[in-house]
Design a protein around this motif. Structure first.
Motif, PDB file in Angstrom:
ATOM      1  N   HIS A 186      -2.085   5.186  -0.792  1.00  0.00           N
ATOM      2  CA  HIS A 186      -3.431   4.778  -0.408  1.00  0.00           C
ATOM      3  C   HIS A 186      -3.942   3.785  -1.818  1.00  0.00           C
ATOM      4  O   HIS A 186      -5.201   3.928  -2.245  1.00  0.00           O
ATOM      5  CB  HIS A 186      -4.544   5.812  -0.138  1.00  0.00           C
ATOM      6  CG  HIS A 186      -4.104   6.691   0.976  1.00  0.00           C
ATOM      7  ND1 HIS A 186      -3.738   5.972   2.180  1.00  0.00           N
ATOM      8  CD2 HIS A 186      -3.920   7.915   0.966  1.00  0.00           C
ATOM      9  CE1 HIS A 186      -3.433   7.156   2.949  1.00  0.00           C
ATOM     10  NE2 HIS A 186      -3.433   8.233   2.516  1.00  0.00           N
ATOM     11  N   GLU A 238      -4.804   1.434   7.494  1.00  0.00           N
ATOM     12  CA  GLU A 238      -5.576   0.975   6.469  1.00  0.00           C
ATOM     13  C   GLU A 238      -6.241  -0.386   6.966  1.00  0.00           C
ATOM     14  O   GLU A 238      -5.561  -1.160   7.710  1.00  0.00           O
ATOM     15  CB  GLU A 238      -4.806   0.658   5.045  1.00  0.00           C
ATOM     16  CG  GLU A 238      -5.645   0.600   3.913  1.00  0.00           C
ATOM     17  CD  GLU A 238      -6.772   1.724   3.658  1.00  0.00           C
ATOM     18  OE1 GLU A 238      -7.861   1.297   4.318  1.00  0.00           O
ATOM     19  OE2 GLU A 238      -6.556   2.568   2.827  1.00  0.00           O
ATOM     20  N   GLU A 239      -7.119  -0.655   6.237  1.00  0.00           N
ATOM     21  CA  GLU A 239      -7.923  -2.027   6.374  1.00  0.00           C
ATOM     22  C   GLU A 239      -8.179  -2.570   5.040  1.00  0.00           C
ATOM     23  O   GLU A 239      -9.066  -2.339   4.350  1.00  0.00           O
ATOM     24  CB  GLU A 239      -9.349  -1.856   7.280  1.00  0.00           C
ATOM     25  CG  GLU A 239      -9.789  -3.258   7.627  1.00  0.00           C
ATOM     26  CD  GLU A 239     -11.321  -2.902   8.354  1.00  0.00           C
ATOM     27  OE1 GLU A 239     -11.094  -3.196   9.496  1.00  0.00           O
ATOM     28  OE2 GLU A 239     -12.226  -2.684   7.843  1.00  0.00           O
ATOM     29  N   PHE A 240      -7.398  -3.747   4.840  1.00  0.00           N
ATOM     30  CA  PHE A 240      -7.971  -4.580   3.750  1.00  0.00           C
ATOM     31  C   PHE A 240      -9.210  -5.121   4.089  1.00  0.00           C
ATOM     32  O   PHE A 240      -9.525  -6.001   5.041  1.00  0.00           O
ATOM     33  CB  PHE A 240      -6.787  -5.512   3.572  1.00  0.00           C
ATOM     34  CG  PHE A 240      -7.112  -6.682   2.205  1.00  0.00           C
ATOM     35  CD1 PHE A 240      -6.297  -6.644   1.214  1.00  0.00           C
ATOM     36  CD2 PHE A 240      -7.987  -7.604   2.391  1.00  0.00           C
ATOM     37  CE1 PHE A 240      -6.615  -7.442   0.344  1.00  0.00           C
ATOM     38  CE2 PHE A 240      -8.178  -8.472   1.428  1.00  0.00           C
ATOM     39  CZ  PHE A 240      -7.304  -8.483   0.384  1.00  0.00           C
ATOM     40  N   LEU A 299       0.779  -1.458  -0.006  1.00  0.00           N
ATOM     41  CA  LEU A 299      -0.138   0.020   0.026  1.00  0.00           C
ATOM     42  C   LEU A 299       1.105   1.400  -0.003  1.00  0.00           C
ATOM     43  O   LEU A 299       1.696   1.132   0.842  1.00  0.00           O
ATOM     44  CB  LEU A 299      -0.839  -0.048   1.416  1.00  0.00           C
ATOM     45  CG  LEU A 299      -2.018  -0.442   1.164  1.00  0.00           C
ATOM     46  CD1 LEU A 299      -2.692  -0.759   2.646  1.00  0.00           C
ATOM     47  CD2 LEU A 299      -3.287   0.409   0.446  1.00  0.00           C
ATOM     48  N   ALA A 333      -7.977   3.074  -3.071  1.00  0.00           N
ATOM     49  CA  ALA A 333      -7.358   1.756  -2.780  1.00  0.00           C
ATOM     50  C   ALA A 333      -8.457   0.535  -3.075  1.00  0.00           C
ATOM     51  O   ALA A 333      -9.446   0.359  -2.295  1.00  0.00           O
ATOM     52  CB  ALA A 333      -7.069   1.581  -1.238  1.00  0.00           C
ATOM     53  N   GLY A 339      -9.373  -0.755   0.471  1.00  0.00           N
ATOM     54  CA  GLY A 339      -8.862  -0.386   1.617  1.00  0.00           C
ATOM     55  C   GLY A 339     -10.035   0.540   1.990  1.00  0.00           C
ATOM     56  O   GLY A 339     -10.243   1.578   1.549  1.00  0.00           O
ATOM     57  N   ASN A 396       2.074  -1.748   4.447  1.00  0.00           N
ATOM     58  CA  ASN A 396       1.770  -0.411   4.417  1.00  0.00           C
ATOM     59  C   ASN A 396       2.779   0.425   4.349  1.00  0.00           C
ATOM     60  O   ASN A 396       3.451   0.605   5.548  1.00  0.00           O
ATOM     61  CB  ASN A 396       0.762  -0.396   5.526  1.00  0.00           C
ATOM     62  CG  ASN A 396      -0.182   0.960   5.552  1.00  0.00           C
ATOM     63  OD1 ASN A 396       0.205   1.778   4.374  1.00  0.00           O
ATOM     64  ND2 ASN A 396      -0.724   1.211   6.323  1.00  0.00           N
TER      65      ASN A 396
END
Ligand SMILES: [Cu+2]
Length: 133
Positions: A54, A81-83, A51, A123, A116, A75
């Motif tokens: 973003h 961030e959240e996958f 990542l 993302a 993301g 990251n």
């Protein structure tokens, strides 16, 4: 430091124990190595995602069907961030400059989208699952 006083006989016995123990460990190692090569499934494929700004790189990748795949997510941004993927049924948080590793699959052939969650405008990604075994 206290010195352990062993008679000569005791210390010879201890040496014998050690060497017998060593031989046992070697035998067990051989047996388990043989067992692993005979029975273990293939190592899961690993896909590394980065990542940055973003965005995911690669944002589009393929994996074989019917097997688990390890995803390593690095990251490089200064934001958490959240996958996130409903299709893949997973959510994985990754801290700023952090790294997380998780599994997806086994999956049926098809296309699976992910994003993301905290920067969903940029993302975005897609996994194509091919006809595997
Ligand atoms: Cu989420």
């Amino acid at each position: 430091m206290a010195k352990l006083a062993l008679s000569r006989d005791q210390s010879v016995e201890a040496d014998q124990m050690r060497s017998r123990f060593g031989a046992l460990i070697a035998a067990l190692a051989l047996a388990s190595a043989a067992g692993v090569s005979a029975a273990a499934p293939p190592e899961p494929a690993t896909v590394t995602l980065t990542l940055k700004d973003h965005r995911f790189t690669p944002s589009d990748f393929s994996v074989p069907a019917g097997q688990r795949v390890r995803i390593v997510l690095i990251n490089q941004d200064l934001a958490t961030e959240e996958f996130d993927s409903h299709d893949l049924r997973t959510e994985q948080l990754v801290t700023p400059k952090g790294k997380v590793s998780f599994f997806i699959g086994p999956l049926k052939p098809g296309e699976y989208s992910f994003m993301g969650e905290f920067h969903a405008a940029t993302a975005q990604g897609k996994v194509t699952v091919g006809e595997g075994r």
